[in-house]
Every structure is written in structure tokens, then in C-alpha cells.
Design an enzyme around this catalytic site. Structure first.
Site, mmCIF file in Angstrom:
data_model
loop_
_atom_site.group_PDB
_atom_site.id
_atom_site.type_symbol
_atom_site.label_atom_id
_atom_site.label_comp_id
_atom_site.label_asym_id
_atom_site.label_seq_id
_atom_site.Cartn_x
_atom_site.Cartn_y
_atom_site.Cartn_z
ATOM 1 N N LYS A 183 -8.713 -13.391 -10.364
ATOM 2 C CA LYS A 183 -9.933 -13.432 -9.557
ATOM 3 C C LYS A 183 -10.904 -12.336 -9.993
ATOM 4 C CE LYS A 183 -10.034 -13.417 -4.922
ATOM 5 N NZ LYS A 183 -9.520 -13.362 -3.533
ATOM 6 N N LYS A 238 -13.733 -5.929 -8.763
ATOM 7 C CA LYS A 238 -14.475 -4.741 -9.184
ATOM 8 C C LYS A 238 -13.599 -3.780 -9.985
ATOM 9 C CE LYS A 238 -14.023 -2.179 -4.785
ATOM 10 N NZ LYS A 238 -13.047 -2.983 -4.076
ATOM 11 N N LYS A 284 0.823 -1.216 0.000
ATOM 12 C CA LYS A 284 0.000 0.000 0.000
ATOM 13 C C LYS A 284 0.849 1.254 0.000
ATOM 14 C CE LYS A 284 -4.455 -1.639 1.606
ATOM 15 N NZ LYS A 284 -5.579 -1.473 2.519
#
Ligand code: TRP
Length: 336
Positions: A200, A203, A118
Site C-alpha cells: 500500500k 509515507k 507496537k
């Protein structure tokens, strides 16, 4: 007859209110959660405090915190049988988090792979919250003394750290925390993106992602555009390695209908993808229809959702505060 009262094992998990649920979430996980209440006492919360470690649009976060609750309930998570709540509604999470910060090492947090990922992605906002994120997560967990913490592969390292923190604290102060186990569910299908069957369903690739709130036309369109395979065989046959697109569609169809791959191959023998893809789309549409309708109904009923969150927070706080009081006492905070 004598009544046998069994105490169930406790389970707790957090979910970031970071967007609408999709078919991968549903078939891969949530669908199976409804049955867990038979064997476990279940706590689930929306981790809104974790979500602000990356910058959020406040109105959006508020909206999603409510809509996501509606969507989970519509997927079958019963708010009476499960304790459903919002993290920021239970102050004990922030309170215990501070204490645990003082029992977590800088080096341990520096080694967390999610922090490294991150910080690379958000290099203009490497805030302290991003760094101490796993400590808040440890507090989330340890407050409830759960036996199991269901998490995905990416969160296992955080549960391991939670165990280390709990053991460290216990070795100084006695048995304060239960040391929980990560719970990796064997149930649940692994669903890949319709346009990217190597990855996978996510969104971040919306054209290959079927959201549970998508209307039937949208779902049909997405299945029509689903990638099948590059050979010219045009035959519904399960071959995960060479025909990942077809295998993914077969997996979706199998999970919904309960049919085996052999049965599906027989059903579509000689028909080709032109018949198969819309049939899978249709099965998904019918599976999601009642869920979408129920979620839409609940999303309009703000008073009901507020009430669920209110009750959930009360039930959660009761358990959490008990642990927090013990911790405060152990570390030497003066009690009135
Ligand atoms: N970090 C988890 C995730 O991103 C969410 C989470 C927060 C969580 N607190 C938790 C999961 C406690 C399990 C237990 O998916």
C-alpha cells in the site's frame, strides 16, 4: 405539503494527526467522505491523545494537528456539514475512558494485535497508554452514540472490543450506549506505492508516495520513476498479478478520469510506458492542484482553523457530555 424530517444515521471516526496526507489516503478514502453527509451525520476528530502513546515532538504534533485539519477541509470535508474537532479539546473522552477502564479486562487488552505489534516496535516505551489505547478509542466512539464507525481493516478489532465493552456496560446498567457497527467502505481505490507496487502507498517510502502537498515538479518526478514491470512488453495492459506497477498506475488514472481499463488500454495503445507514466502524473497534478492551493491558503489562516476547531469542540462536547452525565449517574457518582 407536509415536511418529512428524516433522522440520519450517525457516523464517527478518528484520525491520527501523524503526517501529511497522500494520494492513497485521498483516492482511497477522503475523496468519498464529502458525499457521506447526504446520508449520514458525520463526526471526525484528530486523535492527538492516541498519538502520544508513542513519543512525539510537541511542536510537530501541534503543527500537524492544525495542518491536517486544513488538508482535510481542502480535500472537500465541509466544516459546516461535518463536525470536525480535536480529541484533546473535548475532556469527556478522557473522562469516559477512565470509567470504561474499569469495565475492560486485562486479558482483553492483552489480546489486541496492535498492542502486541507496537510493543515490539517500541520495546523501550511500552507504556500504560499503549495498553489502554483501545479503551480510549471505545470512549471516543461510545460518547457519540454512532451507528457506524468507518475504520480500516487494522482497527476492526478495536471496534469489536468497543462493542463488547458497550454490551457489558449495558447489561449491567440498561441501555446506555448504542452498540455501533464497523463501516468498511466498498468505495475507494486501493493505491499502492509507486516504487513498491506490492505494498500500500505509505509515507514510510516517500519516493513512491505522492503527498497532496507535493508541488507539480515533485509529482512528475515520482511518476517518471514509477516501477512498471519487468517484462519487455512495454504495453499498457491491465494485469494485476503479472504487471502490478502498470495496474496500479491504471487504477490511479481510472479513478481520476473515470475511464475504464479498456478505454485506457485503447488510449495508450502502441505508446508504451514512456508516454503513459507522464500522462498519469499529469492527471494527478491537475487533480491535486486545487487541493494543494486551498490547503496552503488555509494553513496560513490560523484564526480560521482555530475557529473551526472551537466550533467543532462545542458541537462535539454537547453530544459527548450528555452521554457522560448518564454514565456518571449510572455508576453511582454523586451529582450536585
Ligand atoms: N485508532 C485509530 C487509528 O489509528 C484512530 C482512532 C482513534 C479512531 N479513536 C477512534 C478511529 C475512534 C475510529 C473511532 O486509525
Amino acid at each position: 405539503m407536509e415536511e418529512v424530517k428524516e433522522t440520519k444515521k450517525r457516523m464517527l471516526s478518528g484520525i491520527q494527526p501523524s503526517g501529511d496526507l497522500h494520494l492513497g489516503n485521498y483516492l482511497g478514502a477522503i475523496k468519498n467522505w464529502a458525499d457521506r453527509v447526504n446520508d449520514y451525520e458525520c463526526y471526525y476528530f484528530m486523535a492527538d491523545m492516541h498519538t502520544i502513546t508513542v513519543r512525539q515532538e510537541p511542536a510537530e504534533l501541534r503543527r500537524r494537528s492544525l495542518n491536517q485539519l486544513a488538508q482535510y477541509i481542502a480535500c472537500g470535508l465541509d466544516p459546516e456539514q461535518n463536525v470536525l474537532f480535536l480529541q484533546s479539546h473535548v475532556p469527556a473522552h478522557a473522562q469516559l475512558s477512565w470509567v470504561l477502564n474499569c469495565y475492560t479486562m486485562f486479558g482483553e487488552l492483552s489480546r489486541m494485535t496492535q498492542f502486541k505489534d507496537k510493543s515490539e516496535k517500541h520495546h523501550d516505551n511500552i507504556n500504560a497508554g499503549l495498553f489502554t489505547y483501545p479503551v480510549l478509542m471505545a470512549a471516543d466512539i461510545l460518547l457519540y452514540q454512532p451507528d457506524y464507525v468507518p475504520v480500516g481493516e487494522d482497527q476492526k478489532q478495536h471496534v469489536e472490543l468497543t462493542r463488547d465493552i458497550a454490551q457489558r456496560f449495558n447489561s449491567i446498567y440498561g441501555d446506555v450506549f448504542k452498540v455501533p457497527e464497523p463501516f468498511i467502505s466498498k468505495q475507494g481505490a486501493r493505491i499502492y506505492g509507486l516504487t513498491t507496487p506490492g505494498d500500500k502507498m505509505s509515507k514510510s517510502i516517500p519516493e513512491g508516495c505522492v503527498f497532496i502537498m507535493d508541488d507539480p515538479d515533485t509529482i512528475a518526478r515520482k511518476f517518471k520513476k514509477a516501477v512498471t514491470d519487468s517484462d519487455t512488453e512495454n504495453c499498457v495492459r491491465y494485469d494485476r498479478e503479472n504487471k502490478p506497477g502498470v495496474a496500479n498506475l491504471m487504477n490511479i488514472y481510472s479513478t481520476i478520469t473515470g475511464k475504464s481499463y479498456e478505454e485506457i488500454e485503447a488510449e495508450f495503445a502502441g505508446m508504451g510506458y514512456g508516454k503513459f507514466k507522464p500522462a498519469v502524473g499529469e492527471a494527478v497534478i491537475e487533480q491535486l492542484r486545487p487541493i494543494r492551493e486551498e490547503a496552503e491558503r488555509l494553513m496560513k489562516d490560523k484564526a480560521y482553523l482555530d475557529d473551526i476547531y472551537k466550533q467543532g469542540a462545542e458541537r462535539a462536547a454537547y453530544v459527548a457530555n450528555k452521554t457522560l452525565r448518564k454514565v456518571y449517574k449510572k455508576v453511582g457518582f454523586y451529582q450536585l
